[in-house]
Write a protein that holds these residues in place. Structure first.
Motif, PDB file in Angstrom:
ATOM      1  N   ALA A 135       0.867  -1.202  -0.021  1.00 15.99           N
ATOM      2  CA  ALA A 135      -0.065   0.135  -0.063  1.00 15.99           C
ATOM      3  C   ALA A 135       0.818   1.182   0.125  1.00 15.99           C
ATOM      4  O   ALA A 135       0.668   2.176  -0.780  1.00 15.99           O
ATOM      5  CB  ALA A 135      -0.942  -0.035   1.210  1.00 15.99           C
ATOM      6  N   GLU A 136       2.015   1.296   0.728  1.00 17.78           N
ATOM      7  CA  GLU A 136       2.893   2.440   0.822  1.00 17.78           C
ATOM      8  C   GLU A 136       3.020   3.183  -0.569  1.00 17.78           C
ATOM      9  O   GLU A 136       2.879   4.296  -0.837  1.00 17.78           O
ATOM     10  CB  GLU A 136       3.598   2.387   1.735  1.00 17.78           C
ATOM     11  N   PRO A 137       3.737   2.317  -1.429  1.00 11.05           N
ATOM     12  CA  PRO A 137       4.268   2.657  -2.866  1.00 11.05           C
ATOM     13  C   PRO A 137       3.205   2.865  -3.520  1.00 11.05           C
ATOM     14  O   PRO A 137       3.230   3.724  -4.409  1.00 11.05           O
ATOM     15  CB  PRO A 137       5.274   1.553  -3.080  1.00 11.05           C
ATOM     16  N   ALA A 138       2.169   1.907  -3.557  1.00 13.93           N
ATOM     17  CA  ALA A 138       0.983   2.012  -4.411  1.00 13.93           C
ATOM     18  C   ALA A 138       0.392   3.365  -4.209  1.00 13.93           C
ATOM     19  O   ALA A 138       0.059   4.204  -5.169  1.00 13.93           O
ATOM     20  CB  ALA A 138      -0.062   1.033  -4.201  1.00 13.93           C
ATOM     21  N   HIS A 139      -0.054   3.630  -3.002  1.00 19.44           N
ATOM     22  CA  HIS A 139      -0.673   4.784  -2.770  1.00 19.44           C
ATOM     23  C   HIS A 139      -0.009   6.310  -2.988  1.00 19.44           C
ATOM     24  O   HIS A 139      -0.172   7.227  -3.444  1.00 19.44           O
ATOM     25  CB  HIS A 139      -1.213   5.052  -1.313  1.00 19.44           C
ATOM     26  N   ALA A 140       1.292   6.227  -2.696  1.00 19.11           N
ATOM     27  CA  ALA A 140       2.372   7.372  -2.980  1.00 19.11           C
ATOM     28  C   ALA A 140       2.218   7.483  -4.702  1.00 19.11           C
ATOM     29  O   ALA A 140       2.585   8.618  -5.239  1.00 19.11           O
ATOM     30  CB  ALA A 140       3.540   6.979  -2.706  1.00 19.11           C
ATOM     31  N   ALA A 141       2.047   6.493  -5.569  1.00 24.12           N
ATOM     32  CA  ALA A 141       2.127   6.513  -6.899  1.00 24.12           C
ATOM     33  C   ALA A 141       0.809   6.708  -7.506  1.00 24.12           C
ATOM     34  O   ALA A 141       0.626   6.862  -8.559  1.00 24.12           O
ATOM     35  CB  ALA A 141       2.675   5.283  -7.494  1.00 24.12           C
ATOM     36  N   GLY A 142      -0.092   6.837  -6.694  1.00 21.05           N
ATOM     37  CA  GLY A 142      -1.550   7.038  -6.941  1.00 21.05           C
ATOM     38  C   GLY A 142      -2.394   5.845  -7.691  1.00 21.05           C
ATOM     39  O   GLY A 142      -3.135   5.674  -8.399  1.00 21.05           O
ATOM     40  N   ARG A 143      -1.787   4.513  -7.164  1.00 22.84           N
ATOM     41  CA  ARG A 143      -2.243   3.356  -7.771  1.00 22.84           C
ATOM     42  C   ARG A 143      -3.206   2.575  -6.440  1.00 22.84           C
ATOM     43  O   ARG A 143      -3.117   2.883  -5.397  1.00 22.84           O
ATOM     44  CB  ARG A 143      -1.183   2.367  -7.797  1.00 22.84           C
ATOM     45  N   PRO A 144      -4.133   1.913  -6.882  1.00 24.22           N
ATOM     46  CA  PRO A 144      -5.176   1.258  -5.946  1.00 24.22           C
ATOM     47  C   PRO A 144      -4.332   0.027  -5.288  1.00 24.22           C
ATOM     48  O   PRO A 144      -3.251  -0.449  -5.934  1.00 24.22           O
ATOM     49  CB  PRO A 144      -6.137   0.801  -6.789  1.00 24.22           C
ATOM     50  N   VAL A 145      -4.857  -0.396  -4.418  1.00 24.18           N
ATOM     51  CA  VAL A 145      -4.533  -1.748  -3.744  1.00 24.18           C
ATOM     52  C   VAL A 145      -5.534  -2.713  -3.439  1.00 24.18           C
ATOM     53  O   VAL A 145      -6.746  -2.316  -2.886  1.00 24.18           O
ATOM     54  CB  VAL A 145      -3.737  -1.385  -2.457  1.00 24.18           C
ATOM     55  N   VAL A 146      -5.498  -3.904  -4.222  1.00 24.10           N
ATOM     56  CA  VAL A 146      -6.505  -4.857  -4.297  1.00 24.10           C
ATOM     57  C   VAL A 146      -6.005  -6.157  -3.309  1.00 24.10           C
ATOM     58  O   VAL A 146      -4.920  -6.580  -3.595  1.00 24.10           O
ATOM     59  CB  VAL A 146      -6.781  -5.003  -5.551  1.00 24.10           C
ATOM     60  N   ALA A 147      -6.785  -6.683  -2.312  1.00 25.41           N
ATOM     61  CA  ALA A 147      -6.333  -7.942  -2.000  1.00 25.41           C
ATOM     62  C   ALA A 147      -7.532  -8.935  -2.418  1.00 25.41           C
ATOM     63  O   ALA A 147      -8.304  -8.872  -2.977  1.00 25.41           O
ATOM     64  CB  ALA A 147      -7.155  -7.738  -0.302  1.00 25.41           C
ATOM     65  N   LEU A 148      -6.519  -9.923  -2.850  1.00 24.68           N
ATOM     66  CA  LEU A 148      -7.265 -11.222  -3.455  1.00 24.68           C
ATOM     67  C   LEU A 148      -7.149 -12.366  -2.357  1.00 24.68           C
ATOM     68  O   LEU A 148      -6.159 -12.873  -1.885  1.00 24.68           O
ATOM     69  CB  LEU A 148      -6.342 -11.591  -4.805  1.00 24.68           C
ATOM     70  N   THR A 149      -8.393 -12.832  -2.160  1.00 27.16           N
ATOM     71  CA  THR A 149      -8.616 -13.929  -0.954  1.00 27.16           C
ATOM     72  C   THR A 149      -9.421 -15.033  -1.577  1.00 27.16           C
ATOM     73  O   THR A 149     -10.119 -14.848  -2.491  1.00 27.16           O
ATOM     74  CB  THR A 149      -8.755 -13.460   0.153  1.00 27.16           C
ATOM     75  N   PHE A 150      -9.905 -15.944  -0.861  1.00 26.98           N
ATOM     76  CA  PHE A 150     -10.488 -17.110  -1.399  1.00 26.98           C
ATOM     77  C   PHE A 150     -11.544 -17.524  -0.152  1.00 26.98           C
ATOM     78  O   PHE A 150     -10.999 -17.759   1.091  1.00 26.98           O
ATOM     79  CB  PHE A 150      -9.558 -18.478  -1.519  1.00 26.98           C
ATOM     80  N   GLU A 151     -12.626 -18.005  -0.912  1.00 27.52           N
ATOM     81  CA  GLU A 151     -13.752 -18.480   0.150  1.00 27.52           C
ATOM     82  C   GLU A 151     -14.262 -19.629  -0.617  1.00 27.52           C
ATOM     83  O   GLU A 151     -14.672 -19.629  -1.830  1.00 27.52           O
ATOM     84  CB  GLU A 151     -14.750 -17.445   0.390  1.00 27.52           C
ATOM     85  N   PRO A 152     -14.545 -20.854   0.039  1.00 28.66           N
ATOM     86  CA  PRO A 152     -14.199 -21.083   1.256  1.00 28.66           C
ATOM     87  C   PRO A 152     -12.599 -21.195   1.558  1.00 28.66           C
ATOM     88  O   PRO A 152     -11.840 -21.196   0.716  1.00 28.66           O
ATOM     89  CB  PRO A 152     -14.964 -22.489   1.803  1.00 28.66           C
ATOM     90  N   HIS A 153     -12.334 -21.090   2.783  1.00 25.59           N
ATOM     91  CA  HIS A 153     -10.657 -21.360   3.250  1.00 25.59           C
ATOM     92  C   HIS A 153     -10.334 -22.624   2.296  1.00 25.59           C
ATOM     93  O   HIS A 153     -11.003 -23.416   2.537  1.00 25.59           O
ATOM     94  CB  HIS A 153     -10.560 -21.238   4.630  1.00 25.59           C
ATOM     95  N   PRO A 154      -9.212 -22.579   1.709  1.00 22.87           N
ATOM     96  CA  PRO A 154      -8.783 -23.723   1.169  1.00 22.87           C
ATOM     97  C   PRO A 154      -8.776 -24.873   1.904  1.00 22.87           C
ATOM     98  O   PRO A 154      -8.928 -25.857   1.519  1.00 22.87           O
ATOM     99  CB  PRO A 154      -7.275 -23.410   0.454  1.00 22.87           C
ATOM    100  N   ARG A 155      -8.389 -24.836   3.321  1.00 19.48           N
ATOM    101  CA  ARG A 155      -8.222 -25.827   4.111  1.00 19.48           C
ATOM    102  C   ARG A 155      -9.461 -26.415   4.394  1.00 19.48           C
ATOM    103  O   ARG A 155      -9.489 -27.851   4.295  1.00 19.48           O
ATOM    104  CB  ARG A 155      -7.651 -25.559   5.334  1.00 19.48           C
TER     105      ARG A 155
END
Length: 340
Positions: free
Chosen positions: A62-82
């Motif tokens: 996030a720190e370099p992304a927001h400094a450069a004006g870029r968005p930050v996206v979290a990619l996660t999974f449901e259900p939990h793989p386990r």
């Protein structure tokens, strides 16, 4: 930190980008991203609990992304793989999908993308995941993963693989080092603390108080008869939280209300299925059907059976007083409230 520069990228200069940092924007199985979320920094992981280690990974993106004006996206999974791979071994989840998105937003992401973890995703080759998901669907500029993250068929997609494959697909790749030195923060350790009633220890690994969430359901109205009406929430059956009495705070609408909660089987009465029952101090109102978020501040005592109902009522009054005292004290700066 391991950083790999992608070939063919030119510097992008953007003055500002208006993104809601704390709004839990959630996208489920998107085919592609809205324009304002493309060409951003993508953090990938299960993020159960969004603990200090996860927050460190998010900050690295996030720190370099927001400094450069870029968005930050979290990619996660449901259900939990386990849960997918070991359905006979239920997993005590620290955060459900929505709470995970809230805490990721609080950590600095602009949107959370949830992919359904099914057989197709579980058997996708690591190279295809990079090409089809990270590049094709997410249009990532930079990908950041934790040092122990694996993906793809047979978990062949290691951080080392991603660092090598990324530049071939036009991606910058960063691998975040372990957080916490020799003993990295882990979701498993937090689960163990909660199972032992060690609420402050769990909170310090999370970097905030642990939160439960659920719909208020009808109970047997016994709390009302005892003089302590409760808002009742059924937690997931696999929840391993220690049975007992807790000092808590609840978010009711836009108001934060102190409370004392019991989690357990009510040995004084029926030894039934576990229920999370919260007495909200200095509050009156109808909450059935409402969703509450409740954070745990401290474990007060184990659940127990008393010699009489009157003895239980006297103890409940002492529990409320004890909870008031805990909640009146300064917050632990290493595990502050995260309801607001």
């Amino acid at each position: 930190m391991t950083a790999v520069a992608a070939p063919g990228h030119l510097p992008l200069v953007v003055a500002t980008v208006s993104l809601a940092r704390l709004s839990p924007r959630l996208l489920i199985d998107p085919k592609d991203l809205p324009t304002e979320l493309r060409d951003g920094h993508v953090v990938v992981g299960n993020f159960d609990g969004v603990h200090r280690g996860h927050q460190s990974v998010v900050r690295q993106a996030a720190e370099p992304a927001h400094a450069a004006g870029r968005p930050v996206v979290a990619l996660t999974f449901e259900p939990h793989p386990r849960t997918f791979f070991q359905p006979d071994q239920p997993l005590f989840r620290l955060t459900g999908r929505d709470e995970k998105a809230r805490q990721l937003a609080r950590a600095g992401v602009d949107a959370t993308v949830v992919l359904t973890f099914d057989r197709a995703l579980a058997t996708e080759e690591a190279e295809d995941f990079v090409a089809e998901v990270l590049v094709g669907r997410l249009a990532a500029h930079t990908v950041v993963v934790g040092w122990d993250f694996h993906f793809g068929r047979g978990r062949r997609g290691s951080p080392a693989f991603l660092a090598e494959a990324g530049p071939r697909h036009g991606l910058y790749v960063e691998v975040a080092p372990p957080y916490g030195g020799g003993t990295p923060v882990s979701s498993s350790a937090i689960r163990d603390h909660l199972a032992a009633g060690e609420i402050q220890a769990a909170g310090r690994l999370l970097g905030r108080r642990w939160i439960v969430e659920g719909e208020v359901v009808h109970g047997d109205k016994r709390g009302r008869d005892l003089g302590f009406p409760t808002a009742n929430i059924r937690l997931a059956p696999e929840t391993r939280l220690k049975h007992g009495i807790y000092a808590v705070r609840a978010l009711v609408g836009d108001r934060i209300v102190d409370g004392a909660a019991s989690y357990g089987r009510r040995p004084q009465f029926d030894d039934g299925a576990p229920l999370f029952e919260t007495y909200l101090m200095d509050f009156s109102g109808q909450l059935y059907g409402e969703r509450l978020r409740i954070e745990l501040a401290s474990f007060l005592r184990p659940e127990e059976r008393f010699e009489s109902v009157d003895a239980l009522i006297s103890q409940m009054a002492r529990d409320v007083d004890a909870a008031r005292a805990v909640l009146a004290a300064p917050e632990d700066p290493l595990a502050p409230s995260a309801l607001a």
